[in-house]
Write a protein that holds these residues in place. Structure first.
Motif, PDB file in Angstrom:
ATOM      1  N   ASN A 152       0.967  -1.161   0.020  1.00 12.42           N
ATOM      2  CA  ASN A 152      -0.103  -0.058  -0.111  1.00 12.42           C
ATOM      3  C   ASN A 152       0.871   1.220  -0.022  1.00 12.42           C
ATOM      4  O   ASN A 152       1.852   1.337   0.707  1.00 12.42           O
ATOM      5  CB  ASN A 152      -0.876   0.044   1.228  1.00 12.42           C
ATOM      6  CG  ASN A 152      -2.072  -1.000   1.052  1.00 12.42           C
ATOM      7  OD1 ASN A 152      -2.751  -1.022   0.232  1.00 12.42           O
ATOM      8  ND2 ASN A 152      -2.590  -1.591   2.438  1.00 12.42           N
ATOM      9  N   PRO A 153       0.445   2.182  -0.736  1.00 17.64           N
ATOM     10  CA  PRO A 153       0.915   3.564  -0.606  1.00 17.64           C
ATOM     11  C   PRO A 153       1.178   4.203   0.815  1.00 17.64           C
ATOM     12  O   PRO A 153       0.202   3.901   1.294  1.00 17.64           O
ATOM     13  CB  PRO A 153       0.403   4.550  -1.500  1.00 17.64           C
ATOM     14  CG  PRO A 153      -0.314   3.759  -2.443  1.00 17.64           C
ATOM     15  CD  PRO A 153      -0.715   2.487  -1.762  1.00 17.64           C
ATOM     16  N   ALA A 154       2.074   4.951   1.425  1.00 18.30           N
ATOM     17  CA  ALA A 154       2.062   5.312   2.742  1.00 18.30           C
ATOM     18  C   ALA A 154       0.866   6.543   2.717  1.00 18.30           C
ATOM     19  O   ALA A 154       0.872   7.392   1.996  1.00 18.30           O
ATOM     20  CB  ALA A 154       3.529   6.007   3.162  1.00 18.30           C
ATOM     21  N   VAL A 177       1.302  -6.847  13.740  1.00 16.99           N
ATOM     22  CA  VAL A 177       2.855  -6.650  13.123  1.00 16.99           C
ATOM     23  C   VAL A 177       3.286  -5.312  12.783  1.00 16.99           C
ATOM     24  O   VAL A 177       2.472  -4.453  12.773  1.00 16.99           O
ATOM     25  CB  VAL A 177       2.683  -7.824  11.876  1.00 16.99           C
ATOM     26  CG1 VAL A 177       2.208  -9.075  12.507  1.00 16.99           C
ATOM     27  CG2 VAL A 177       1.615  -7.323  11.050  1.00 16.99           C
ATOM     28  N   LYS A 178       4.486  -5.182  12.649  1.00 16.60           N
ATOM     29  CA  LYS A 178       5.123  -4.100  12.104  1.00 16.60           C
ATOM     30  C   LYS A 178       5.033  -3.920  10.460  1.00 16.60           C
ATOM     31  O   LYS A 178       5.411  -4.989   9.716  1.00 16.60           O
ATOM     32  CB  LYS A 178       6.522  -3.859  12.690  1.00 16.60           C
ATOM     33  CG  LYS A 178       6.525  -3.841  14.210  1.00 16.60           C
ATOM     34  CD  LYS A 178       8.033  -3.483  14.727  1.00 16.60           C
ATOM     35  CE  LYS A 178       7.925  -3.597  16.142  1.00 16.60           C
ATOM     36  NZ  LYS A 178       9.314  -3.518  16.666  1.00 16.60           N
ATOM     37  N   ARG A 179       4.953  -3.016   9.974  1.00 19.42           N
ATOM     38  CA  ARG A 179       5.257  -2.597   8.452  1.00 19.42           C
ATOM     39  C   ARG A 179       6.058  -1.267   8.506  1.00 19.42           C
ATOM     40  O   ARG A 179       6.029  -0.535   9.360  1.00 19.42           O
ATOM     41  CB  ARG A 179       3.849  -2.473   7.604  1.00 19.42           C
ATOM     42  CG  ARG A 179       3.144  -1.208   8.002  1.00 19.42           C
ATOM     43  CD  ARG A 179       1.872  -1.392   7.280  1.00 19.42           C
ATOM     44  NE  ARG A 179       1.312   0.152   7.187  1.00 19.42           N
ATOM     45  CZ  ARG A 179       0.396   0.554   8.122  1.00 19.42           C
ATOM     46  NH1 ARG A 179       0.344  -0.262   9.162  1.00 19.42           N
ATOM     47  NH2 ARG A 179      -0.019   1.918   7.939  1.00 19.42           N
ATOM     48  N   TRP A 180       6.607  -1.113   7.224  1.00 21.52           N
ATOM     49  CA  TRP A 180       7.335  -0.103   6.864  1.00 21.52           C
ATOM     50  C   TRP A 180       6.962   0.743   5.678  1.00 21.52           C
ATOM     51  O   TRP A 180       6.602   0.370   4.562  1.00 21.52           O
ATOM     52  CB  TRP A 180       8.914  -0.450   6.638  1.00 21.52           C
ATOM     53  CG  TRP A 180       9.804  -0.608   8.237  1.00 21.52           C
ATOM     54  CD1 TRP A 180      10.406   0.265   8.717  1.00 21.52           C
ATOM     55  CD2 TRP A 180       9.691  -1.736   9.053  1.00 21.52           C
ATOM     56  NE1 TRP A 180      11.088  -0.349   9.933  1.00 21.52           N
ATOM     57  CE2 TRP A 180      10.314  -1.372  10.155  1.00 21.52           C
ATOM     58  CE3 TRP A 180       9.100  -3.043   8.793  1.00 21.52           C
ATOM     59  CZ2 TRP A 180      10.450  -2.345  11.112  1.00 21.52           C
ATOM     60  CZ3 TRP A 180       9.034  -3.728   9.920  1.00 21.52           C
ATOM     61  CH2 TRP A 180       9.777  -3.368  11.037  1.00 21.52           C
ATOM     62  N   ASP A 181       6.470   1.828   5.996  1.00 18.72           N
ATOM     63  CA  ASP A 181       5.805   2.836   4.802  1.00 18.72           C
ATOM     64  C   ASP A 181       6.666   4.264   4.628  1.00 18.72           C
ATOM     65  O   ASP A 181       7.062   4.715   5.750  1.00 18.72           O
ATOM     66  CB  ASP A 181       4.651   3.480   5.457  1.00 18.72           C
ATOM     67  CG  ASP A 181       3.395   2.356   5.417  1.00 18.72           C
ATOM     68  OD1 ASP A 181       3.503   1.443   4.745  1.00 18.72           O
ATOM     69  OD2 ASP A 181       2.444   2.309   6.329  1.00 18.72           O
ATOM     70  N   TYR A 182       6.914   4.513   3.572  1.00 13.35           N
ATOM     71  CA  TYR A 182       7.691   5.673   2.943  1.00 13.35           C
ATOM     72  C   TYR A 182       7.052   6.367   1.776  1.00 13.35           C
ATOM     73  O   TYR A 182       6.677   5.555   0.988  1.00 13.35           O
ATOM     74  CB  TYR A 182       9.221   5.140   2.837  1.00 13.35           C
ATOM     75  CG  TYR A 182       9.894   4.809   4.175  1.00 13.35           C
ATOM     76  CD1 TYR A 182      10.473   5.695   5.148  1.00 13.35           C
ATOM     77  CD2 TYR A 182      10.221   3.445   4.558  1.00 13.35           C
ATOM     78  CE1 TYR A 182      11.103   5.431   6.131  1.00 13.35           C
ATOM     79  CE2 TYR A 182      10.866   2.871   5.444  1.00 13.35           C
ATOM     80  CZ  TYR A 182      11.473   4.207   6.488  1.00 13.35           C
ATOM     81  OH  TYR A 182      11.837   3.591   7.355  1.00 13.35           O
ATOM     82  N   PRO A 183       7.368   7.428   1.416  1.00 14.45           N
ATOM     83  CA  PRO A 183       6.885   7.948   0.456  1.00 14.45           C
ATOM     84  C   PRO A 183       7.485   7.499  -0.922  1.00 14.45           C
ATOM     85  O   PRO A 183       8.896   6.818  -0.719  1.00 14.45           O
ATOM     86  CB  PRO A 183       7.176   9.581   0.454  1.00 14.45           C
ATOM     87  CG  PRO A 183       7.450   9.733   1.905  1.00 14.45           C
ATOM     88  CD  PRO A 183       8.071   8.371   2.391  1.00 14.45           C
ATOM     89  N   ALA A 184       7.378   7.471  -2.066  1.00 17.89           N
ATOM     90  CA  ALA A 184       7.994   6.937  -3.271  1.00 17.89           C
ATOM     91  C   ALA A 184       9.481   7.241  -3.494  1.00 17.89           C
ATOM     92  O   ALA A 184      10.469   6.712  -3.645  1.00 17.89           O
ATOM     93  CB  ALA A 184       7.164   7.166  -4.465  1.00 17.89           C
ATOM     94  N   VAL A 201       9.903   3.536  -8.835  1.00 15.86           N
ATOM     95  CA  VAL A 201       9.013   3.564  -7.783  1.00 15.86           C
ATOM     96  C   VAL A 201       7.670   4.182  -8.273  1.00 15.86           C
ATOM     97  O   VAL A 201       7.911   5.492  -8.455  1.00 15.86           O
ATOM     98  CB  VAL A 201       9.333   4.137  -6.667  1.00 15.86           C
ATOM     99  CG1 VAL A 201       8.552   3.901  -5.308  1.00 15.86           C
ATOM    100  CG2 VAL A 201      10.921   3.493  -6.218  1.00 15.86           C
ATOM    101  N   THR A 202       6.713   3.663  -8.170  1.00 18.02           N
ATOM    102  CA  THR A 202       5.368   4.150  -8.925  1.00 18.02           C
ATOM    103  C   THR A 202       4.253   3.763  -8.078  1.00 18.02           C
ATOM    104  O   THR A 202       4.206   2.841  -7.441  1.00 18.02           O
ATOM    105  CB  THR A 202       5.246   4.072 -10.352  1.00 18.02           C
ATOM    106  OG1 THR A 202       4.908   2.543 -10.589  1.00 18.02           O
ATOM    107  CG2 THR A 202       6.281   4.308 -11.336  1.00 18.02           C
ATOM    108  N   ILE A 203       3.298   4.810  -8.164  1.00 22.47           N
ATOM    109  CA  ILE A 203       1.939   4.304  -7.512  1.00 22.47           C
ATOM    110  C   ILE A 203       0.908   3.833  -8.951  1.00 22.47           C
ATOM    111  O   ILE A 203       0.736   4.728  -9.416  1.00 22.47           O
ATOM    112  CB  ILE A 203       1.402   5.414  -6.682  1.00 22.47           C
ATOM    113  CG1 ILE A 203       2.364   5.562  -5.432  1.00 22.47           C
ATOM    114  CG2 ILE A 203      -0.166   5.025  -6.159  1.00 22.47           C
ATOM    115  CD1 ILE A 203       1.826   6.870  -4.466  1.00 22.47           C
ATOM    116  N   LEU A 204       0.550   2.730  -8.864  1.00 20.30           N
ATOM    117  CA  LEU A 204      -0.613   2.253  -9.644  1.00 20.30           C
ATOM    118  C   LEU A 204      -1.796   2.450  -9.335  1.00 20.30           C
ATOM    119  O   LEU A 204      -2.181   2.131  -8.396  1.00 20.30           O
ATOM    120  CB  LEU A 204      -0.240   0.923 -10.072  1.00 20.30           C
ATOM    121  CG  LEU A 204      -0.939   0.136 -11.045  1.00 20.30           C
ATOM    122  CD1 LEU A 204      -0.405   0.484 -12.494  1.00 20.30           C
ATOM    123  CD2 LEU A 204      -0.923  -1.370 -11.030  1.00 20.30           C
TER     124      LEU A 204
END
Length: 230
Positions: A152-154, A177-184, A201-204
């Motif tokens: 998923n996008p951040a 659980v932990k996840r890691w989110d960052y901008p593209a 790195v793209t957002i589809l």
């Protein structure tokens, strides 16, 4: 900690049905990078040829891995959840896949050979610190090999390590659980810092039809053609 996460993903496996028998094209195996059915690019993103090897980090019930196996790839998967692995064995009994139970970074560090492609579809690469995951992936790729992952996008402003909640019974607290989110652009920088080339790195966007409007973050890089020094 691994036992706690394994139990959490076993809980998740209970909530997810098996992959459909066929997709919209009538195919019995297919590759899907996104959380939307019949949407997005396919296995060609991995730039694989018949006989080459691919590793699925967080392979779940094995749908994407089974597709690569039917295309003639040497298909290897790892998942922390024994229940997910059992679902993969049940769903694909006649498909030649090599699936292991374990933690992704430990598996990458111990596996004796290199892969032509490594990928993760809403899988272990989403739920592992990239400062641990990316160097381990880079070290296990062959020169020119592709790494790709989707998630998923951040949410704007919600960056770094985040908590994901997996529902359990009505009278139980959710598993966490932990996840890691960052901008593209941050993902692109991190991949380059860890030695990946040709990084995109793209957002589809989500399909126009349907109520779900969250797109998919799609990350791809390639190991340079130097033979592994690590």
């Amino acid at each position: 900690m691994a036992d706690t996460r394994s139990a959490a993903w076993d809980t998740y496996a209970q909530t997810k049905p098996q992959r459909r028998a066929t997709n919209a094209k009538g195919e019995t195996t297919w590759f899907n990078w996104t959380q939307h059915p019949d949407h997005g690019p396919g296995a060609m993103l991995l730039d694989l040829r018949e006989g080459q090897s691919a590793l699925d980090l967080g392979c779940g019930s094995g749908g994407n891995l089974a597709h690569l196996a039917t295309l003639g790839m040497r298909a290897v998967g790892v998942d922390l959840s024994p229940r997910q692995i059992a679902k993969a064995v049940e769903r694909w009994p006649d498909v030649d896949m090599d699936i292991h139970q374990g933690e992704a970074v430990e598996f990458l560090e111990k596996w004796p050979t290199h892969f032509d492609a490594i990928y993760s579809v809403f899988g272990a690469a989403y739920f592992t610190d990239p400062d641990l995951m990316l160097p381990a992936v880079h070290a296990r790729l062959k020169p020119g090999g592709v790494f790709a992952m989707s998630q998923n996008p951040a949410v704007e402003g919600c960056y770094g390590c985040q908590a994901s909640y997996i529902p359990r019974g009505a009278d139980e607290d959710p598993a966490i659980v932990k996840r890691w989110d960052y901008p593209a652009d941050t993902w692109a920088t991190m991949l380059k810092q860890h030695g990946f080339e040709e990084v995109t790195v793209t957002i589809l966007p989500a399909p126009e039809a349907g109520k779900k409007k969250i797109g998919t973050l799609l990350i791809r890089g390639r190991r340079g053609h130097d033979w592994p020094r690590n």
